[in-house]
Scaffold this active site. Structure first.
Site, PDB file in Angstrom:
ATOM      1  N   GLU A   1       0.769  -1.246   0.047  1.00  0.00           N
ATOM      2  CA  GLU A   1      -0.099   0.007  -0.016  1.00  0.00           C
ATOM      3  C   GLU A   1       0.741   1.177  -0.036  1.00  0.00           C
ATOM      4  O   GLU A   1       0.561   2.157  -0.616  1.00  0.00           O
ATOM      5  CB  GLU A   1      -0.852   0.079   1.033  1.00  0.00           C
ATOM      6  CG  GLU A   1      -0.256  -0.417   2.501  1.00  0.00           C
ATOM      7  CD  GLU A   1      -0.939   0.077   3.749  1.00  0.00           C
ATOM      8  OE1 GLU A   1      -1.532   1.266   3.683  1.00  0.00           O
ATOM      9  OE2 GLU A   1      -0.681  -0.512   4.876  1.00  0.00           O
TER      10      GLU A   1
ATOM     11  N   THR B   1       2.847  -8.099  -0.611  1.00  0.00           N
ATOM     12  CA  THR B   1       2.800  -8.217   1.002  1.00  0.00           C
ATOM     13  C   THR B   1       2.333  -9.319   1.527  1.00  0.00           C
ATOM     14  O   THR B   1       1.331  -9.950   0.948  1.00  0.00           O
ATOM     15  CB  THR B   1       1.759  -7.039   1.407  1.00  0.00           C
ATOM     16  OG1 THR B   1       1.671  -6.984   2.719  1.00  0.00           O
ATOM     17  CG2 THR B   1       0.503  -6.633   0.516  1.00  0.00           C
TER      18      THR B   1
ATOM     19  N   ASP C   1       0.735  -9.585   3.834  1.00  0.00           N
ATOM     20  CA  ASP C   1      -0.452  -9.226   4.809  1.00  0.00           C
ATOM     21  C   ASP C   1      -1.755  -9.545   3.943  1.00  0.00           C
ATOM     22  O   ASP C   1      -2.633  -9.454   4.416  1.00  0.00           O
ATOM     23  CB  ASP C   1      -0.654  -7.704   5.390  1.00  0.00           C
ATOM     24  CG  ASP C   1       0.549  -7.441   6.414  1.00  0.00           C
ATOM     25  OD1 ASP C   1       1.111  -8.399   6.656  1.00  0.00           O
ATOM     26  OD2 ASP C   1       0.908  -6.167   6.664  1.00  0.00           O
TER      27      ASP C   1
ATOM     28  N   ARG D   1      -0.444 -26.149  28.564  1.00  0.00           N
ATOM     29  CA  ARG D   1      -0.509 -24.677  28.571  1.00  0.00           C
ATOM     30  C   ARG D   1      -1.499 -24.139  27.828  1.00  0.00           C
ATOM     31  O   ARG D   1      -1.917 -24.621  26.651  1.00  0.00           O
ATOM     32  CB  ARG D   1       0.831 -24.312  28.362  1.00  0.00           C
ATOM     33  CG  ARG D   1       1.862 -24.358  29.341  1.00  0.00           C
ATOM     34  CD  ARG D   1       3.235 -24.108  28.799  1.00  0.00           C
ATOM     35  NE  ARG D   1       4.339 -24.278  30.052  1.00  0.00           N
ATOM     36  CZ  ARG D   1       5.605 -24.266  29.742  1.00  0.00           C
ATOM     37  NH1 ARG D   1       6.045 -24.202  28.690  1.00  0.00           N
ATOM     38  NH2 ARG D   1       6.363 -24.341  30.848  1.00  0.00           N
TER      39      ARG D   1
ATOM     40  N   MET E   1       2.152 -11.486  12.302  1.00  0.00           N
ATOM     41  CA  MET E   1       2.191 -10.265  11.505  1.00  0.00           C
ATOM     42  C   MET E   1       0.690 -10.038  10.680  1.00  0.00           C
ATOM     43  O   MET E   1       0.123 -10.887  10.467  1.00  0.00           O
ATOM     44  CB  MET E   1       3.157 -10.064  10.416  1.00  0.00           C
ATOM     45  CG  MET E   1       4.555  -9.843  10.997  1.00  0.00           C
ATOM     46  SD  MET E   1       5.797  -9.190   9.508  1.00  0.00           S
ATOM     47  CE  MET E   1       6.908  -8.368  10.881  1.00  0.00           C
ATOM     48  N   GLY E   2       0.402  -8.676  10.862  1.00  0.00           N
ATOM     49  CA  GLY E   2      -0.660  -8.296  10.051  1.00  0.00           C
ATOM     50  C   GLY E   2      -0.996  -6.981  10.745  1.00  0.00           C
ATOM     51  O   GLY E   2      -1.540  -6.936  11.828  1.00  0.00           O
TER      52      GLY E   2
ATOM     53  N   GLU F   1      -0.812  -9.132  15.166  1.00  0.00           N
ATOM     54  CA  GLU F   1      -0.057  -8.150  15.851  1.00  0.00           C
ATOM     55  C   GLU F   1      -0.830  -6.645  15.853  1.00  0.00           C
ATOM     56  O   GLU F   1      -0.714  -5.775  16.798  1.00  0.00           O
ATOM     57  CB  GLU F   1       1.288  -7.746  15.090  1.00  0.00           C
ATOM     58  CG  GLU F   1       0.914  -7.150  13.715  1.00  0.00           C
ATOM     59  CD  GLU F   1       2.160  -6.857  13.052  1.00  0.00           C
ATOM     60  OE1 GLU F   1       3.362  -6.907  13.580  1.00  0.00           O
ATOM     61  OE2 GLU F   1       2.164  -6.414  11.865  1.00  0.00           O
TER      62      GLU F   1
ATOM     63  N   ARG G   1       8.390 -13.181   6.912  1.00  0.00           N
ATOM     64  CA  ARG G   1       8.621 -12.415   5.733  1.00  0.00           C
ATOM     65  C   ARG G   1       9.819 -13.171   4.925  1.00  0.00           C
ATOM     66  O   ARG G   1       9.906 -12.779   3.881  1.00  0.00           O
ATOM     67  CB  ARG G   1       9.292 -10.969   6.361  1.00  0.00           C
ATOM     68  CG  ARG G   1       7.978 -10.179   6.649  1.00  0.00           C
ATOM     69  CD  ARG G   1       7.964  -8.943   6.045  1.00  0.00           C
ATOM     70  NE  ARG G   1       9.086  -8.111   6.252  1.00  0.00           N
ATOM     71  CZ  ARG G   1       9.253  -6.983   6.840  1.00  0.00           C
ATOM     72  NH1 ARG G   1       8.211  -6.227   7.429  1.00  0.00           N
ATOM     73  NH2 ARG G   1      10.367  -6.394   6.903  1.00  0.00           N
TER      74      ARG G   1
END
Ligand code: F6P
Length: 345
Positions: free
Chosen positions: A102, A124, A126, A161, A168-169, A221, A275
């Site tokens: 972008e 990207t 994303d 647990r 990421m994003g 994130e 990435r």
């Protein structure tokens, strides 16, 4: 015809495959290709190297970008646009192919309006560019994140647990939703649907009451708490495109869950691992098709356009439209993911 090519913004798997395709397709038309270094910075500083097919022939499966990248925003420089237009002449460039997300393509669009002969290629991890069904790099990032979640599930079960995986994003939860679904996460938290930490803790408690002590939560994130506008960030200073450096939401959630439920909870940040690496077969093919189509647009003189994937076809779209809005996860898609929340045994 002499074409410049640059890669801007965050790197992603498949950038080198696009560069390779651009050089190969250019050979067909007798075009020369020049690699501009460090994204828009290279256009401002006239840093470029000639690219021949021998330089790029073996790049199909390599991660990163041989041209290097940066988050330099030429529109933030007082005479950035004029400098780039002048440098096109000085560098003997007839056209430029900008490979970016972008931000890089937003700058390309502004420069196109000022006369730059530019073609955009959407990249990207994303996957948040609206004018294309998919951006290359996304598929590889999803595969990497899915493998990571699979591994986290194993250790979550061994230790009984709660594990929070931060993915990421920045504005969109595409990677988190896909990898969360593919990895069978018990809960997926994305920017598109702000969450209530008390509800998350209640969700964990319900699972514990059912005897399900291992819970895996995938969080983007950029996910936010309901009624809290601020993103959790490692660094609130803005980069040249106005973004803070995200990170920390996973740790925050883990601490809150442990505090509110007593369950042992750990956070894992996947971060830049998503990435890097060799592009998946899907990304290699998409990146290659984008590179070929970008050179064809140059040949046809269709500047101010971006190549995009629509269904199975590669089609041109106006850069102006391509950068107008971001593509976020729609509620129908996310609803399918929700069906499986908490369904892991
Ligand atoms: O490229 C997009 C992205 O991967 C975002 O998901 C993330 O917030 C950002 O890049 C990190 O960028 P930087 O390399 O500037 O830290």
């Amino acid at each position: 015809m002499r074409i410049g090519v640059l890669t801007g913004g965050g790197d992603c798997p498949g950038l080198n495959a696009v560069i390779r395709a651009i050089v190969k397709r250019s050979e067909k038309y007798g075009f020369d290709v020049v690699g501009v270094k460090h994204g828009w910075a290279g256009m401002l500083e006239r840093k470029a190297v000639p690219l021949k097919y021998d330089d790029v022939a073996d790049l199909l499966k390599t991660g990163g970008t041989i041209l290097k990248t940066s988050r330099t925003n030429p529109m933030k420089r007082p005479d950035g646009a004029e400098t780039i237009l002048e440098n096109m002449k000085k560098m003997g460039l007839d056209a430029l192919i900008a490979i970016g997300g972008e931000d890089t393509l937003g700058a390309a669009n502004e420069l196109a309006k000022r006369g730059l002969k530019v073609i955009g290629v959407p990249k990207t991890i994303d996957n948040d560019l609206s004018a294309t069904d998919v951006t290359f790099g996304f598929d590889t990032a999803v595969n990497t994140a899915t493998e990571a979640i699979d591994r986290v599930v194993d250790t979550a079960r061994s230790h009984e647990r709660v594990m929070v995986v931060e993915v990421m994003g920045r504005h969109a939860g595409w990677i988190t939703t896909y990898a969360g679904m593919a990895g069978g996460a018990d809960l997926i938290l994305i920017p598109e649907e702000p969450f209530d930490i008390e509800e998350v803790a209640e969700f964990v408690k319900r699972r514990m009451a059912e005897g399900k002590k291992a819970t895996v939560i995938a969080v983007a994130e950029g996910a936010t708490l309901k009624n809290v506008k601020d993103l959790i960030a490692q660094d609130k200073r803005l980069d040249e495109f106005g973004h803070v450096r995200l990170g920390g939401i996973g740790q925050f959630i883990a601490e809150e869950i442990e505090k509110r439920t007593g369950a042992q909870t750990r956070a894992t940040v996947l971060g830049y691992i998503l990435r890097g690496g060799s592009p998946s077969a899907y990304d290699r093919v998409l990146a290659t098709r984008f590179g070929v189509a970008a050179v064809d647009l140059v040949k046809d003189g269709r500047f101010g356009m971006m190549v995009s994937l629509r269904g199975t076809k590669i089609v041109p779209v106006e850069l102006e439209k391509a950068v107008a809005e971001l593509k976020t996860v729609d509620s129908e898609f996310f609803d399918a993911a929700k069906t499986f929340f908490g369904s892991r045994s």
